[in-house]
Scaffold this motif. Structure first.
Motif, mmCIF file in Angstrom:
data_model
loop_
_atom_site.group_PDB
_atom_site.id
_atom_site.type_symbol
_atom_site.label_atom_id
_atom_site.label_comp_id
_atom_site.label_asym_id
_atom_site.label_seq_id
_atom_site.Cartn_x
_atom_site.Cartn_y
_atom_site.Cartn_z
ATOM 1 N N HIS A 149 -8.673 1.909 9.341
ATOM 2 C CA HIS A 149 -7.025 1.839 9.831
ATOM 3 C C HIS A 149 -6.839 1.222 7.895
ATOM 4 O O HIS A 149 -6.199 1.990 7.202
ATOM 5 N N GLU A 150 -7.099 0.044 7.227
ATOM 6 C CA GLU A 150 -7.445 -0.228 6.507
ATOM 7 C C GLU A 150 -8.085 0.459 5.366
ATOM 8 O O GLU A 150 -7.087 0.582 4.234
ATOM 9 N N LYS A 151 -9.066 0.984 5.561
ATOM 10 C CA LYS A 151 -9.146 2.445 3.926
ATOM 11 C C LYS A 151 -8.305 3.441 3.765
ATOM 12 O O LYS A 151 -7.982 3.906 2.994
ATOM 13 N N ALA A 152 -8.018 4.035 5.381
ATOM 14 C CA ALA A 152 -7.176 4.667 5.334
ATOM 15 C C ALA A 152 -5.432 4.504 4.245
ATOM 16 O O ALA A 152 -4.747 4.872 3.110
ATOM 17 N N ARG A 153 -5.573 3.123 4.952
ATOM 18 C CA ARG A 153 -3.595 2.469 3.793
ATOM 19 C C ARG A 153 -4.218 2.529 2.380
ATOM 20 O O ARG A 153 -3.727 2.646 1.734
ATOM 21 N N LEU A 154 -4.940 1.657 2.027
ATOM 22 C CA LEU A 154 -5.240 1.455 0.635
ATOM 23 C C LEU A 154 -5.431 2.832 0.335
ATOM 24 O O LEU A 154 -5.558 3.229 -1.144
ATOM 25 N N THR A 155 -6.266 3.925 1.072
ATOM 26 C CA THR A 155 -6.241 5.425 -0.089
ATOM 27 C C THR A 155 -5.192 5.791 -0.239
ATOM 28 O O THR A 155 -4.968 6.345 -1.798
ATOM 29 N N SER A 156 -4.383 5.399 0.785
ATOM 30 C CA SER A 156 -2.573 6.018 0.935
ATOM 31 C C SER A 156 -2.323 5.621 -0.323
ATOM 32 O O SER A 156 -1.337 6.399 -0.970
ATOM 33 N N LYS A 157 -3.041 4.231 -0.289
ATOM 34 C CA LYS A 157 -2.006 3.432 -1.578
ATOM 35 C C LYS A 157 -3.292 3.734 -2.955
ATOM 36 O O LYS A 157 -1.664 4.689 -3.871
ATOM 37 N N ALA A 158 -3.702 4.429 -3.308
ATOM 38 C CA ALA A 158 -4.029 4.419 -4.897
ATOM 39 C C ALA A 158 -3.184 6.322 -4.473
ATOM 40 O O ALA A 158 -3.586 6.560 -6.203
ATOM 41 N N ILE A 159 -4.332 7.245 -3.296
ATOM 42 C CA ILE A 159 -3.123 8.786 -3.832
ATOM 43 C C ILE A 159 -1.824 8.141 -4.535
ATOM 44 O O ILE A 159 -0.942 9.262 -4.976
ATOM 45 N N ASP A 160 -0.881 7.551 -3.541
ATOM 46 C CA ASP A 160 0.471 7.124 -4.341
ATOM 47 C C ASP A 160 1.353 6.672 -5.915
ATOM 48 O O ASP A 160 2.126 7.484 -6.588
ATOM 49 N N ILE A 161 0.166 6.154 -5.912
ATOM 50 C CA ILE A 161 -0.010 5.752 -7.909
ATOM 51 C C ILE A 161 -0.498 6.709 -8.222
ATOM 52 O O ILE A 161 -0.049 6.761 -9.394
ATOM 53 N N ILE A 162 -1.474 7.304 -7.924
ATOM 54 C CA ILE A 162 -1.957 8.728 -8.522
ATOM 55 C C ILE A 162 -0.779 9.498 -9.400
ATOM 56 O O ILE A 162 -0.533 10.204 -10.046
ATOM 57 N N ASP A 163 -0.039 9.845 -7.448
ATOM 58 C CA ASP A 163 1.087 10.790 -7.810
ATOM 59 C C ASP A 163 2.284 9.584 -8.831
ATOM 60 O O ASP A 163 3.210 11.129 -9.136
#
Length: 135
Positions: free
Chosen positions: A56-70
């Motif tokens: 769950h935390e991995k998915a949340r942090l991955t989404s955060k990284a994707i949002d930043i890159i976006d």
């Protein structure tokens, strides 16, 4: 200059009040540096969560990284048509797609690949952000 959408994206990705203060005092290039650092940090933490099997935390942090890159991608001025902007746009899209795969497949090597790409580009942005540096 970064758009209000990018600033909203940045604020969404970071909740710390001290960081928000730094954001509003930073130069546009300084914001890019902060975004790179934030994406790298999120990817590192996602890898740690993956290794701990905290999916769950991995998915949340991955989404955060994707949002930043976006946010980085959306800040590019593609209408000017510079080759650098077009290349960065393509690279950011690649990074986002690779992070999606890393998240789905729980693949630490892909997290490391994207982190390496960001860490390769970061020093150039840091150099431009130095006092007296010119774009």
């Amino acid at each position: 200059m970064l758009s209000s959408k990018v600033l909203k994206q940045f604020n969404k990705a970071y909740e710390d009040d001290a960081l928000k203060a730094a954001v509003y005092g930073a130069s546009p290039v300084g914001l890019v540096v902060m975004l790179y650092e934030g994406a790298i940090k999120a990817i590192i933490q996602a890898g740690i969560a993956l290794q701990s099997q905290n999916f769950h935390e991995k998915a949340r942090l991955t989404s955060k990284a994707i949002d930043i890159i976006d946010g980085l991608r959306e800040s590019l001025d593609l209408e000017q048509g510079s080759e650098a902007a077009v290349n960065l746009n393509d690279l950011y899209l690649y990074m986002k797609s690779r992070l999606v795969v890393a998240n789905l497949k729980n693949d630490l090597d892909i997290f490391l690949e994207v982190r390496g790409l960001l860490e390769t580009l970061l020093p150039a942005w840091q150099q431009v952000d130095r006092p007296g540096a010119q774009l």
